[in-house]
Design a protein around this motif. Structure first.
Motif, PDB file in Angstrom:
ATOM      1  N   SER A 116     -19.455 -14.741 -23.334  1.00  0.00           N
ATOM      2  CA  SER A 116     -18.550 -15.818 -23.760  1.00  0.00           C
ATOM      3  C   SER A 116     -18.733 -16.964 -22.782  1.00  0.00           C
ATOM      4  CB  SER A 116     -17.097 -15.314 -23.764  1.00  0.00           C
ATOM      5  OG  SER A 116     -16.721 -14.906 -22.462  1.00  0.00           O
ATOM      6  N   ASP A 117     -17.738 -17.828 -22.705  1.00  0.00           N
ATOM      7  CA  ASP A 117     -17.833 -18.944 -21.758  1.00  0.00           C
ATOM      8  C   ASP A 117     -17.806 -18.463 -20.309  1.00  0.00           C
ATOM      9  OD1 ASP A 117     -18.041 -20.700 -23.804  1.00  0.00           O
ATOM     10  OD2 ASP A 117     -15.984 -21.463 -23.665  1.00  0.00           O
ATOM     11  N   THR A 138     -20.702 -19.311 -18.322  1.00  0.00           N
ATOM     12  CA  THR A 138     -21.834 -19.330 -19.260  1.00  0.00           C
ATOM     13  C   THR A 138     -21.423 -19.997 -20.564  1.00  0.00           C
ATOM     14  OG1 THR A 138     -21.222 -17.075 -19.926  1.00  0.00           O
ATOM     15  CG2 THR A 138     -23.011 -17.302 -18.304  1.00  0.00           C
ATOM     16  N   PRO A 139     -21.053 -21.266 -20.539  1.00  0.00           N
ATOM     17  CA  PRO A 139     -20.680 -21.943 -21.792  1.00  0.00           C
ATOM     18  C   PRO A 139     -21.854 -21.976 -22.755  1.00  0.00           C
ATOM     19  CG  PRO A 139     -20.973 -23.521 -19.998  1.00  0.00           C
ATOM     20  CD  PRO A 139     -21.017 -22.163 -19.379  1.00  0.00           C
ATOM     21  N   ASP A 140     -21.562 -21.664 -24.014  1.00  0.00           N
ATOM     22  CA  ASP A 140     -22.596 -21.613 -25.056  1.00  0.00           C
ATOM     23  C   ASP A 140     -23.716 -20.629 -24.709  1.00  0.00           C
ATOM     24  OD1 ASP A 140     -21.286 -23.631 -26.562  1.00  0.00           O
ATOM     25  OD2 ASP A 140     -22.222 -25.181 -25.308  1.00  0.00           O
TER      26      ASP A 140
END
Length: 362
Positions: A116-117, A138-140
């Motif tokens: 996920s983000d 970890t956005p996107d």
């Protein structure tokens, strides 16, 4: 000269820097592995001119990652400390600063899938058995290194990486107090020998005629102090059940003094043959635990907090580091977990080259 290429990431983790490898890309046996790592870093020259080391203990560190063999963890983190000059490889300790980059590196190397983000990476530090939960932005589904988090010893800001250390008491020696005592005396100097994330020998700066607020350069220039410290460290290593530690970087050495810049306590950390320019993550946990433990050499140097969890602010040679300590003092000192905030950044990736004859055992 024929050379062999080895894939790697080059990363800053916390206030340290070094190559991060997939363990599968390196030799299995320790003897050949050590020769490869010496060549990668360029040990044997003060500038590591024939390798990618940076001529300092904080820039000659190596992380090796693999899918974990531990049922709890996602990734195994195997650490090596390479000496700058002496062509020595020490597989005994771990490094919490380099560990700061393990979560991002595990995602970058495809060992962990972003969820996920924020991706939680469960890390097993195989050198000591420690278990660490790392939270990586970890956005996107992509690791980000940009952010507003600051850590002393690193210019600028970066994405925050939170580390929660668990089961770290007695990580190397099997005991919180490896000698069985809150205080021991070697060569007339009182010390506390403690094993929390990193086995350490901890003393009061004043007992060496120091303030504890000296710069790293000032301490490194004090050869008499280093000789006295090393003599004590060797005796303490034996008393801690670690044997002859003359060629090992553990136990590390630490000094305590009253804080002068608003922190909880002033500290200096040694690697051990020179002064750490800032503070090791593992050392910070041990020093914070010592500071909180009644009866240790920290007595009288601070006002201990009266509730848990406590935020212990360690003043070090480059600034401060916060350690959030969850503990219990109902029966002595019992540590539940310690958390820290770090940053990391990918500096380069590709292949590093070593002479093929090293892999052939010549």
């Amino acid at each position: 000269m024929t050379q062999t290429a080895i894939p790697y990431l080059f990363m800053r983790g916390g206030t340290s820097r070094g190559p991060y490898f997939n363990r599968a890309d390196l030799p299995e046996d320790r003897e050949t592995l050590a020769r490869v790592l010496l060549a990668v870093v360029g040990s044997g020259h003060p500038l590591n001119i024939d390798g990618i080391g940076g001529g300092a203990a904080v820039t000659t560190k190596v992380a090796m990652l693999s899918p974990s063999q531990d049922a709890w963890a996602d990734v195994d983190y195997f650490f090596a400390q390479i000496s700058v000059l002496d062509r020595m490889v020490d597989f005994k300790p771990t490094c919490g600063n380099i560990l700061s980059g393990v979560g991002p590196a595990a995602v970058e190397l495809g060992l962990v899938e972003p969820t996920s983000d924020v991706t939680e990476v469960k890390i097993h530090a195989v050198n000591t058995g420690a278990k660490v939960l790392s939270k990586v932005l970890t956005p996107d589904g992509v690791v980000t290194y940009d952010g507003d988090a600051e850590i002393a010893g690193v210019p600028g800001t970066g994405a925050p990486i939170t580390l929660n250390f668990m089961e770290i008491v007695g990580s190397s020696t099997g005991a919180f107090l490896p000698t069985g005592h809150l205080r021991d005396t070697f060569d007339g100097i009182e010390v506390t020998c403690m094993d929390v994330a990193m086995p350490m020998v901890i003393a009061r700066a004043v007992d060496f005629g120091l303030t504890g607020h000296e710069s790293a350069d000032e301490l490194d220039a004090n050869t008499d102090f280093f000789a006295q410290m090393e003599a004590i460290r060797l005796q303490a290593g034996l008393a801690m059940g670690m044997g002859d530690v003359s060629k090992s970087v553990t136990p590390k050495f630490g000094l305590l003094a009253p804080a002068k810049d608003g922190g909880t306590i002033a500290t200096r950390y040694f690697m051990p043959w020179n002064t750490h320019p800032s503070m090791a993550v593992t050392g910070a946990q041990c020093l914070a635990s010592c500071a909180l433990t009644p009866g240790s050499v920290a007595d009288g140097l601070l006002e201990r907090p009266d509730q848990s969890p406590a935020n212990v602010v360690l003043e070090h040679a480059s600034g401060t580091i916060d350690v959030l300590v969850d503990y219990d003092t109902s029966e002595g000192f019992s540590l539940n977990s310690a958390g820290l905030l770090r940053t990391a950044r990918k500096l380069a990736d590709g292949r590093v080259f070593v002479p093929s004859r090293i892999l052939e055992g010549h």
